[in-house]
Write a protein that holds these residues in place. Structure first.
Motif, short mmCIF file in Angstrom:
data_model
loop_
_atom_site.label_atom_id
_atom_site.label_comp_id
_atom_site.label_asym_id
_atom_site.label_seq_id
_atom_site.Cartn_x
_atom_site.Cartn_y
_atom_site.Cartn_z
N GLY A 1 -3.24 -0.68 4.67
CA GLY A 1 -3.12 0.74 4.43
C GLY A 1 -3.49 1.59 5.63
N TYR A 2 -4.41 1.11 6.45
CA TYR A 2 -4.84 1.87 7.62
C TYR A 2 -3.70 2.08 8.61
CZ TYR A 2 -7.65 3.15 11.70
OH TYR A 2 -8.19 3.81 12.78
N ALA A 3 -2.66 1.25 8.54
CA ALA A 3 -1.59 1.28 9.54
C ALA A 3 -0.55 2.36 9.29
CB ALA A 3 -0.90 -0.09 9.59
N TYR A 4 -0.53 2.99 8.12
CA TYR A 4 0.46 4.03 7.86
C TYR A 4 -0.23 5.29 7.33
CZ TYR A 4 0.21 1.26 3.51
OH TYR A 4 -0.22 0.53 2.43
N PRO A 5 0.45 6.44 7.37
CA PRO A 5 -0.24 7.70 7.07
C PRO A 5 -0.53 7.92 5.59
CG PRO A 5 2.07 8.11 7.56
CD PRO A 5 1.82 6.66 7.88
N TRP A 6 0.29 7.38 4.70
CA TRP A 6 0.17 7.70 3.27
C TRP A 6 -0.86 6.82 2.58
CZ3 TRP A 6 4.71 4.88 4.79
CH2 TRP A 6 5.66 5.65 5.46
N VAL A 7 -1.14 7.15 1.32
CA VAL A 7 -1.98 6.29 0.49
C VAL A 7 -1.30 4.94 0.27
CG1 VAL A 7 -2.83 5.97 -1.88
CG2 VAL A 7 -3.29 8.10 -0.67
N ARG A 8 0.02 4.96 0.04
CA ARG A 8 0.80 3.74 -0.18
C ARG A 8 2.20 3.95 0.38
NH1 ARG A 8 0.49 6.72 -4.81
NH2 ARG A 8 -1.54 5.83 -5.24
N THR A 9 2.88 2.87 0.68
CA THR A 9 4.28 2.98 1.09
C THR A 9 5.10 3.48 -0.10
OG1 THR A 9 4.58 0.63 0.54
CG2 THR A 9 4.16 1.19 2.84
N PRO A 10 6.18 4.24 0.13
CA PRO A 10 6.96 4.82 -0.98
C PRO A 10 7.44 3.75 -1.95
CG PRO A 10 7.58 5.83 1.11
CD PRO A 10 6.67 4.70 1.45
N VAL A 11 7.05 3.88 -3.23
CA VAL A 11 7.36 2.84 -4.20
C VAL A 11 8.85 2.74 -4.47
CG1 VAL A 11 5.09 2.98 -5.29
CG2 VAL A 11 6.94 4.43 -6.13
N GLU A 12 9.59 3.83 -4.36
CA GLU A 12 11.03 3.78 -4.61
C GLU A 12 11.74 2.84 -3.63
OE1 GLU A 12 9.62 7.60 -6.36
OE2 GLU A 12 9.26 6.52 -4.49
N VAL A 13 11.22 2.75 -2.41
CA VAL A 13 11.84 1.91 -1.39
C VAL A 13 11.24 0.51 -1.38
CG1 VAL A 13 12.23 1.65 1.09
CG2 VAL A 13 12.41 3.91 0.02
N TYR A 14 9.93 0.42 -1.31
CA TYR A 14 9.29 -0.87 -1.09
C TYR A 14 9.18 -1.71 -2.36
CZ TYR A 14 8.44 0.32 3.72
OH TYR A 14 8.63 0.62 5.05
N ASN A 15 9.35 -1.11 -3.54
CA ASN A 15 9.41 -1.89 -4.77
C ASN A 15 10.79 -2.49 -5.00
OD1 ASN A 15 7.06 -2.32 -6.18
ND2 ASN A 15 7.12 -0.36 -7.24
#
Length: 423
Positions: free
Chosen positions: A150-164
């Motif tokens: 998580g430290y490597a990207y700006p958001w709390v989580r990667t966008p679930v619509e894409v990465y799920n």
């Protein structure tokens, strides 16, 4: 940290044994080479999060491979984003190295049993060409190599619509990476081949054989573009009993089963991502295309766009993400009036299960605003608000849906806070 993927198996034993054999081989090679002892490096990462969702008829979660989330099960859930990872890097000489990484986060059975994310051996053929064998990340999407960190990207989580959209994110196989330049334009090309298997729930599994693909990254100054494509022979036996039942109803049922079942079905995934980060601000976007031949997993377009600016230790950001299928998300099933009266109740039940399966094809969009605070070296605190809108009869990316209470088309709100760290 060199790469990052989800576990492809519920047991860590096969990967541990394979890595042990690889380390023994590498140590023997080192004694015959230019290093007397191997160079061992240990690192780790983690996220401690808390998420609240306003919905009460389903759970919001960061991955469909988790057992629960925030909303129906718990109003405030630590399971959505919390995880802990550890990585061991072994370097024998300038040609030979190995890596193993384990991650503990909520699994489909609700446990936090650690799973092996990577376990591979690397041979540096030349300064520009390397070969790897073992458990390797599938290089689809920009954050494929570090989506757990998580430290490597700006958001709390990667966008679930894409990465799920692609729950299988690693394969057991081989790859080759070649770096080359055209003037000031840097390029990295990767080809890969492998297979993977993952346990789901209700004794179901998802298997992908003959995973083959190509990923290419081009960088120029502060801009980079990543393009990826893979194809695989996919089998998901989650709805096996449903389609076996349909095949008992003659040609009409067989046609429905052949259309929607996922059994040795050739599937593909492609993506393109762009990132521009001159330092004071950033902008990034990705577009993905998933094709499963119109099965009950759906054919979909996915994408997001995000931007933010840095002011001291603070990075406010915004994002918009969506997933939109272009295959059937509803089907009437067998025409009951064509069946004998005694068969109609069973056929009606099968039709109901089919509609429930198709409703799992995500149709959803999310508007996000948030802020990252880099409060110390290797540590960042993030707070984020999401407005999530599943539509068109779909449950979106939600899990543990109560069909009697859930209503598609009604937006809900998610508030999250997470502390990310690396060490």
């Amino acid at each position: 940290m060199q790469q990052q993927v989800l576990s492809s198996r519920p047991s860590i034993r096969p990967a541990v044994l394979a890595l042990g054999a690889a380390i023994a081989f590498l140590c023997a090679s080192a004694r015959a080479g230019d290093l007397a002892y191997p160079n061992v490096a240990f690192s780790g990462f983690g996220s401690v999060g808390l998420t609240h969702a306003s919905i009460r008829s389903a759970d919001f979660t960061s991955s469909i491979m988790k057992s629960s989330g925030a909303g129906r099960t718990e109003r405030w859930s630590p399971d959505v984003d919390s995880r802990l990872g550890a990585q061991l890097d072994l370097t024998l000489n300038k040609e030979l190295s190995a890596v193993v990484q384990a991650v503990s986060e909520q699994r489909k059975d609700g446990s936090y049993k650690p799973a092996i994310e990577w376990a591979n051996v690397k041979y540096q053929v030349s300064p520009d060409l390397s070969l790897r064998a073992g458990r390797i990340a599938l290089p689809i999407f920009l954050a494929a190599d570090y989506r757990k960190v998580g430290y490597a990207y700006p958001w709390v989580r990667t966008p679930v619509e894409v990465y799920n959209a692609i729950p299988l994110t690693s394969s057991d196989g081989v790859d080759a990476n070649y770096r080359w330049n055209l003037g000031s334009v840097k390029n990295a090309t990767q080809v890969f081949y492998g297979r993977t298997k993952k346990d789901l729930w209700d004794n179901a599994t998802v298997e992908a054989h003959g995973i083959a693909g190509l990923s290419h990254t081009t960088s120029y100054g502060d801009a980079s573009v990543r393009m990826s494509f893979l194809t695989a022979n996919l089998t998901i036996d989650l709805a096996r009993e449903l389609f076996d039942a349909y095949r008992q109803f003659g040609p009409q049922g067989v046609a429905i089963a052949d259309r929607f079942d996922i059994a040795h079905r050739r599937t593909s995934a492609s993506s393109i991502g762009v990132n521009y980060d001159p330092g004071k601000w950033f902008a990034m976007a990705e577009l993905g295309r998933i094709k499963t031949g119109g099965s009950y997993a759906g054919d979909s377009w996915t994408g997001y766009a995000s931007a933010g600016f840095r002011s001291g230790d603070l990075t406010p950001y915004v994002a918009y993400a969506m997933v939109d299928p272009d295959s059937a998300i509803a089907d009437p099933g067998i025409a009951l009036d064509t069946l004998p009266a005694s068969y109609r109740p069973l056929a009606a039940t099968a039709n109901g299960y089919l509609q429930s399966s198709l409703a799992t094809i995500a149709v959803q969009s999310t508007v996000t605003v948030g802020t990252r605070w880099d409060l110390a070296p290797g540590m960042a605190l993030k707070v984020q608000y999401d407005r999530v809108s599943p539509t068109d009869g779909s449950r979106g990316t939600l899990v543990n849906v109560d069909p009697g209470r859930f209503r598609s088309g009604q937006p809900f709100h998610v508030a999250s806070a997470v502390l990310d760290f690396v060490f």
